[in-house]
Design a protein around this motif. Structure first.
Motif, PDB file in Angstrom:
ATOM      1  N   GLN A  19      -3.493  -3.631 -11.233  1.00  0.00           N
ATOM      2  CA  GLN A  19      -3.100  -4.253  -9.970  1.00  0.00           C
ATOM      3  C   GLN A  19      -2.509  -5.636 -10.202  1.00  0.00           C
ATOM      4  O   GLN A  19      -1.557  -6.039  -9.532  1.00  0.00           O
ATOM      5  CB  GLN A  19      -4.308  -4.347  -9.036  1.00  0.00           C
ATOM      6  CG  GLN A  19      -3.989  -4.911  -7.666  1.00  0.00           C
ATOM      7  CD  GLN A  19      -2.912  -4.113  -6.962  1.00  0.00           C
ATOM      8  OE1 GLN A  19      -2.980  -2.896  -6.883  1.00  0.00           O
ATOM      9  NE2 GLN A  19      -1.902  -4.799  -6.435  1.00  0.00           N
TER      10      GLN A  19
ATOM     11  N   GLN B  20      -3.381  -5.620  -1.500  1.00  0.00           N
ATOM     12  CA  GLN B  20      -3.974  -4.558  -2.307  1.00  0.00           C
ATOM     13  C   GLN B  20      -4.822  -5.147  -3.427  1.00  0.00           C
ATOM     14  O   GLN B  20      -5.909  -4.631  -3.739  1.00  0.00           O
ATOM     15  CB  GLN B  20      -2.862  -3.674  -2.888  1.00  0.00           C
ATOM     16  CG  GLN B  20      -3.349  -2.537  -3.778  1.00  0.00           C
ATOM     17  CD  GLN B  20      -4.119  -1.480  -3.001  1.00  0.00           C
ATOM     18  OE1 GLN B  20      -3.960  -1.363  -1.777  1.00  0.00           O
ATOM     19  NE2 GLN B  20      -4.955  -0.724  -3.676  1.00  0.00           N
ATOM     20  N   GLU B  21      -4.352  -6.227  -4.018  1.00  0.00           N
ATOM     21  CA  GLU B  21      -5.101  -6.891  -5.089  1.00  0.00           C
ATOM     22  C   GLU B  21      -6.422  -7.426  -4.560  1.00  0.00           C
ATOM     23  O   GLU B  21      -7.468  -7.295  -5.223  1.00  0.00           O
ATOM     24  CB  GLU B  21      -4.256  -8.031  -5.656  1.00  0.00           C
ATOM     25  CG  GLU B  21      -4.860  -8.706  -6.883  1.00  0.00           C
ATOM     26  CD  GLU B  21      -3.888  -9.692  -7.503  1.00  0.00           C
ATOM     27  OE1 GLU B  21      -3.110  -9.285  -8.383  1.00  0.00           O
ATOM     28  OE2 GLU B  21      -3.886 -10.869  -7.104  1.00  0.00           O
TER      29      GLU B  21
ATOM     30  N   ARG C 138       2.182  -7.102   0.337  1.00  0.00           N
ATOM     31  CA  ARG C 138       1.427  -5.841   0.266  1.00  0.00           C
ATOM     32  C   ARG C 138       0.628  -5.753  -1.027  1.00  0.00           C
ATOM     33  O   ARG C 138      -0.531  -5.320  -1.032  1.00  0.00           O
ATOM     34  CB  ARG C 138       2.383  -4.656   0.395  1.00  0.00           C
ATOM     35  CG  ARG C 138       2.897  -4.440   1.804  1.00  0.00           C
ATOM     36  CD  ARG C 138       3.666  -3.130   1.927  1.00  0.00           C
ATOM     37  NE  ARG C 138       4.948  -3.212   1.236  1.00  0.00           N
ATOM     38  CZ  ARG C 138       6.056  -3.635   1.806  1.00  0.00           C
ATOM     39  NH1 ARG C 138       6.069  -4.027   3.060  1.00  0.00           N
ATOM     40  NH2 ARG C 138       7.197  -3.656   1.119  1.00  0.00           N
ATOM     41  N   GLN C 139       1.218  -6.169  -2.140  1.00  0.00           N
ATOM     42  CA  GLN C 139       0.514  -6.116  -3.421  1.00  0.00           C
ATOM     43  C   GLN C 139      -0.630  -7.120  -3.470  1.00  0.00           C
ATOM     44  O   GLN C 139      -1.691  -6.844  -4.044  1.00  0.00           O
ATOM     45  CB  GLN C 139       1.488  -6.367  -4.571  1.00  0.00           C
ATOM     46  CG  GLN C 139       2.487  -5.242  -4.812  1.00  0.00           C
ATOM     47  CD  GLN C 139       1.817  -3.937  -5.183  1.00  0.00           C
ATOM     48  OE1 GLN C 139       0.722  -3.907  -5.724  1.00  0.00           O
ATOM     49  NE2 GLN C 139       2.483  -2.824  -4.870  1.00  0.00           N
TER      50      GLN C 139
ATOM     51  N   GLU D 215      -8.087  -6.250  -2.041  1.00  0.00           N
ATOM     52  CA  GLU D 215      -8.939  -5.080  -1.783  1.00  0.00           C
ATOM     53  C   GLU D 215      -9.537  -4.535  -3.071  1.00  0.00           C
ATOM     54  O   GLU D 215     -10.723  -4.186  -3.123  1.00  0.00           O
ATOM     55  CB  GLU D 215      -8.108  -4.008  -1.082  1.00  0.00           C
ATOM     56  CG  GLU D 215      -8.899  -2.766  -0.702  1.00  0.00           C
ATOM     57  CD  GLU D 215      -8.056  -1.736   0.012  1.00  0.00           C
ATOM     58  OE1 GLU D 215      -8.528  -0.595   0.175  1.00  0.00           O
ATOM     59  OE2 GLU D 215      -6.917  -2.050   0.399  1.00  0.00           O
TER      60      GLU D 215
ATOM     61  N   THR E 223       1.198  -6.754  -9.006  1.00  0.00           N
ATOM     62  CA  THR E 223       1.462  -7.935  -8.179  1.00  0.00           C
ATOM     63  C   THR E 223       2.416  -8.889  -8.877  1.00  0.00           C
ATOM     64  O   THR E 223       3.338  -9.429  -8.246  1.00  0.00           O
ATOM     65  CB  THR E 223       0.147  -8.654  -7.855  1.00  0.00           C
ATOM     66  OG1 THR E 223      -0.774  -7.730  -7.257  1.00  0.00           O
ATOM     67  CG2 THR E 223       0.379  -9.804  -6.893  1.00  0.00           C
TER      68      THR E 223
END
Length: 398
Positions: free
Chosen positions: A252, A132-133, A128-129, A135, A256
């Protein structure tokens, strides 16, 4: 002949009267006087007009000089602002370029984690991280690209404003040189010097009035000022944007990395627990193996007294006549055979159970070894491959 007679003959012969001659002379004198007055008046008027023209030329020169100074100041300002904005353009370009490495690393980590065994390929916190990173980095890159386009457009507007100011300055310099040459013209200069080499460009009047002339330079200076204000505002936006995007990416990145560290710790813990269970299973397998050997030995050992008891019963079965009675010895032997057989059967059952447990323990061992290998593979991907990929990442603040 008398004079009277001569005068009469002059009038008769010449056809002129004395009064006409006198009138002609007076008219001629008046014309001469008028001509002299006209010459003096014309000279006075021309000198006055020339002096007034010289004053207007001098005044015009001062006005042009003033506007030139103003334009030169605006030109200097727009050049300096453009140079500063160019440095901001380079900063944004470097920031945009710096997004490529982290994005490549993030995508590589996502692809590497796809190599995990399917049973361990879950969307955990690290996954998920990383998504997100990706993105965040793609969002930052898109924002920086749009900002770079805004900077390029502002640079174009700055250069356009600079062009118009430079052209205005050039035109004013040319006009000032012409006016200066006009100021140097004198009545006794060579006539050819006053003649234009291109008489067709001399127009009786231009359509631009002084107010329009002044407003033209004012418009150019206003455009410079407007673009300078816009450029300064854009630079302030870029400063804020670069700081914010670097902060977002750094935050971020840390999130991560923290997820990776936690995942590695949890995986190591689970792997260690499974290894401990494996050690216990292996130890139990050893114990079960010894137990099976003991049971097999005990069964073999119990066969001997059973065979003796059975041999005795068989021998006593050959007793003659009334001697073949069910005496206490016979009862004991029968009981012994029965008990020994029960013990052997129970030990054989225990041996079968032990073999079953051994098979189950072996299956547990294989499952544990497989899961340990799975965790080792996941641990290698997260702790070695991804960690080495992510270690050089450094978020720069340009």
């Amino acid at each position: 002949m008398s004079s009277l007679d001569g005068g009469l003959r002059w009038r008769e012969d010449g056809g002129l009267k004395p009064v006409d001659v006198e009138t002609q002379r007076i008219r001629s004198e008046l014309l001469t006087a008028e001509s002299q007055r006209l010459i003096l008046e014309s000279d006075r008027v021309s000198k006055r007009m020339q002096q007034d023209a010289n004053k207007k030329l001098a005044q015009r020169d001062r006005e042009v000089q003033f506007l030139r100074r103003e334009l030169e100041q605006k030109l200097k300002e727009v050049i300096e602002e453009t140079d500063v904005l160019l440095s901001y353009q380079r900063r944004v370009e470097m920031s945009l370029e710096a997004c490529k490495e982290p994005l490549t690393v993030t995508m590589t980590c996502l692809n590497q984690r796809l190599k995990r065994v399917p049973v361990d390929r879950v969307q955990d916190e690290v996954e998920r991280q990383l998504l997100q990173e990706r993105e965040v980095i793609e969002g930052v890159a898109s924002l920086l690209q749009r900002t770079l386009e805004q900077i390029n457009e502002q640079l174009r507007l700055n250069r356009s404003a600079r062009y118009h100011v430079e052209k205005d300055l050039k035109d004013k310099f040319t006009a000032q040189c012409i006016d200066d040459s006009c100021s140097l013209m004198r009545n006794y200069s060579t006539g050819s010097e006053h003649k234009s080499k291109h008489p067709e460009v001399i127009l009786p009047s231009m359509v631009i009035i002084p107010e329009e002339w002044e407003s033209f330079s004012g418009i150019n200076m206003s455009k410079v000022e407007r673009e300078k204000v816009n450029s300064v505002s854009l630079r302030a936006l870029v400063d804020s944007l670069l700081e914010q995007t670097a902060t977002d990416m750094q935050r971020q990145l840390q999130a991560t990395n923290s997820a990776f560290r936690l995942e590695v710790l949890e995986t190591k813990t689970v792997k260690t627990q499974m290894e401990e269970h494996l050690d216990k299973i292996l130890a139990e397998l050893g114990s079960q193996e010894k137990n099976m050997e003991s049971l097999q030995t005990a069964v073999a050992e119990e066969q001997k007294p059973l065979q003796v008891a059975q041999a005795r019963l068989c021998a006593r079965g050959r007793r003659p006549g009334t001697e073949l009675c069910h005496d206490p010895a016979q009862s004991r032997l029968l009981s012994e055979v029965q008990q020994l057989t029960n013990h052997i059967n129970r030990m054989r059952e225990a041996l079968l159970q032990s073999e079953t447990e051994q098979k189950k323990l072996i299956r547990c061992q294989l499952n544990l070894q497989e899961n340990i290998d799975i965790k080792a593979n996941s641990l290698y991907i997260d702790e070695v491959i991804c960690a080495q990929l992510r270690e050089p990442i450094n978020i720069h603040r340009f």
